[in-house]
Scaffold this active site. Structure first.
Site, PDB file in Angstrom:
ATOM      1  N   HIS A  13       0.832  -1.215   0.000  1.00 59.79           N
ATOM      2  CA  HIS A  13       0.000   0.000   0.000  1.00 59.79           C
ATOM      3  C   HIS A  13       0.867   1.265   0.000  1.00 59.79           C
ATOM      4  CE1 HIS A  13       1.028   0.761   4.184  1.00 59.79           C
ATOM      5  NE2 HIS A  13       0.942  -0.553   4.347  1.00 59.79           N
ATOM      6  N   ARG A  64      -6.033   0.420   3.799  1.00 65.74           N
ATOM      7  CA  ARG A  64      -4.889   1.018   3.092  1.00 65.74           C
ATOM      8  C   ARG A  64      -4.465   0.172   1.879  1.00 65.74           C
ATOM      9  NH1 ARG A  64      -3.182  -1.057   8.100  1.00 65.74           N
ATOM     10  NH2 ARG A  64      -1.142  -2.045   8.295  1.00 65.74           N
ATOM     11  N   GLU A  91      -1.559  -7.158   7.258  1.00 66.11           N
ATOM     12  CA  GLU A  91      -0.226  -6.889   7.801  1.00 66.11           C
ATOM     13  C   GLU A  91       0.051  -7.863   8.939  1.00 66.11           C
ATOM     14  OE1 GLU A  91       2.681  -6.416   7.712  1.00 66.11           O
ATOM     15  OE2 GLU A  91       2.970  -4.257   7.520  1.00 66.11           O
ATOM     16  N   HIS A 186       0.836  -5.685   2.337  1.00 66.56           N
ATOM     17  CA  HIS A 186       1.521  -4.908   3.368  1.00 66.56           C
ATOM     18  C   HIS A 186       3.001  -5.275   3.444  1.00 66.56           C
ATOM     19  CE1 HIS A 186      -2.442  -3.726   4.940  1.00 66.56           C
ATOM     20  NE2 HIS A 186      -2.796  -4.876   4.391  1.00 66.56           N
TER      21      HIS A 186
HETATM   22  O1  LIG Z   1       2.576  -2.325  10.610  1.00 61.00           O
HETATM   23  C1  LIG Z   1       3.376  -1.415  10.402  1.00 61.00           C
HETATM   24  O2  LIG Z   1       3.788  -0.638  11.288  1.00 61.00           O
HETATM   25  C2  LIG Z   1       3.895  -1.203   8.999  1.00 61.00           C
HETATM   26  O3  LIG Z   1       2.932  -1.444   8.089  1.00 61.00           O
HETATM   27  C3  LIG Z   1       5.084  -2.102   8.729  1.00 61.00           C
HETATM   28  O4  LIG Z   1       5.952  -1.818   9.702  1.00 61.00           O
HETATM   29  P1  LIG Z   1       7.477  -2.243   9.772  1.00 61.00           P
HETATM   30  O5  LIG Z   1       8.154  -1.804   8.522  1.00 61.00           O
HETATM   31  O6  LIG Z   1       7.959  -1.494  10.988  1.00 61.00           O
HETATM   32  O7  LIG Z   1       7.493  -3.718   9.998  1.00 61.00           O
END
Ligand SMILES: O=C(O)[C@H](O)COP(=O)(O)O
Length: 253
Positions: A13, A64, A91, A186
């Site tokens: 996203h 998202r 995610e 994600h």
């Molecule tokens: O869930 C989150 O905070 C982001 O989408 C991905 O986070 P990260 O790059 O800190 O794993």
């Protein structure tokens, strides 16, 4: 349709409201920022200009990713394509870290700990307590998911355990039947797939960061060996975005 190669495009996203604030997001259902809408639109345009087309699309239950896919399909004039939404592409669940600032967490717990929480293969972040308002077991969005499948936290290994079977059982057969597939998801649910596609070790996946809103095309042979992988976009912009993601877990100097 018999064929020698299969194509898959994955796209993370565009920038979300919580990416912008540098907060651990996980299953929190935040929308795209203005910049995120723009990135997704540009991703769709780049795919169209590069001559891509698709037959079927997959995304998560989080807006998202859904809105990113909508922008891509708008740009490609492919709004009529079938779209399947599944929690299995959500995610990675960030547990009790959801809502905390990543740089502040690095100041408090150290950058090394934050890197473990963000990128390790098998260390889970601290879990949510049942009935916390962030608990997916009590959220309408996940009411069709068997309660026992819903997490209180996840490491990448856990995300692979729920995303990969979906890929194998649902997406793979489509691709093997000749369908061109687009997945909008994600950072970490895509890292889960990338680890499997490329047979990466836990040490190798630790260093993989996925930029927002940039399509990435895989070509596989019929035995699922990766013949080609490339991001579609300007290489300098892509590198800057990958570094920006990696640096989110650094303490503010
Ligand atoms: O869930 C989150 O905070 C982001 O989408 C991905 O986070 P990260 O790059 O800190 O794993």
């Amino acid at each position: 349709m018999a064929q020698d190669t299969m194509t898959l495009v994955i796209i993370r996203h565009g920038e979300s409201e919580w990416n912008k604030l540098n907060l651990f997001t996980g299953w929190t259902d935040v929308d795209l920022t203005e910049q995120g809408h723009k990135e997704a639109t540009e991703g769709g345009r780049a795919l169209k200009e590069a001559g891509f087309d698709f037959d079927v699309c997959y995304t998560s239950l989080l807006k998202r990713a859904i809105h990113t896919l909508n922008h891509v399909l708008d740009e490609m004039d492919r709004n009529w394509l079938p779209v399947y939404k599944t929690w299995r592409l959500n995610e990675r669940h960030y547990g009790a870290l959801q809502g905390l600032n990543k740089a502040k967490a690095a100041e408090e717990h150290g950058e090394a700990q934050v890197k473990i929480w963000r990128r390790s293969f098998d260390v889970q972040p601290p879990a949510l307590q049942p009935n916390d308002e962030r608990d997916p077991h009590i959220q309408d969005q996940f009411r069709d998911v068997p309660q026992e499948d819903l997490p209180y936290t996840e490491c990448l290994k856990d995300t692979i355990a729920r995303a990969w079977p979906y890929f194998e059982q649902t997406i793979k057969p489509q691709m093997e039947a000749g369908k061109r597939v687009l997945i909008a998801a994600h950072g970490n649910s895509l890292r889960a797939l990338v680890m499997q596609f490329e047979h990466l070790t836990p040490e190798q996946i630790l260093e993989v960061n996925i930029p927002t809103g940039i399509p990435c095309a895989y070509t596989f042979d019929k035995d699922w060996n990766v013949l080609d992988k490339h991001y579609i976009g300007d290489p300098a912009t892509i590198e800057a975005k990958i570094n920006a993601v990696a640096n989110q877990g650094k303490a503010k100097k």
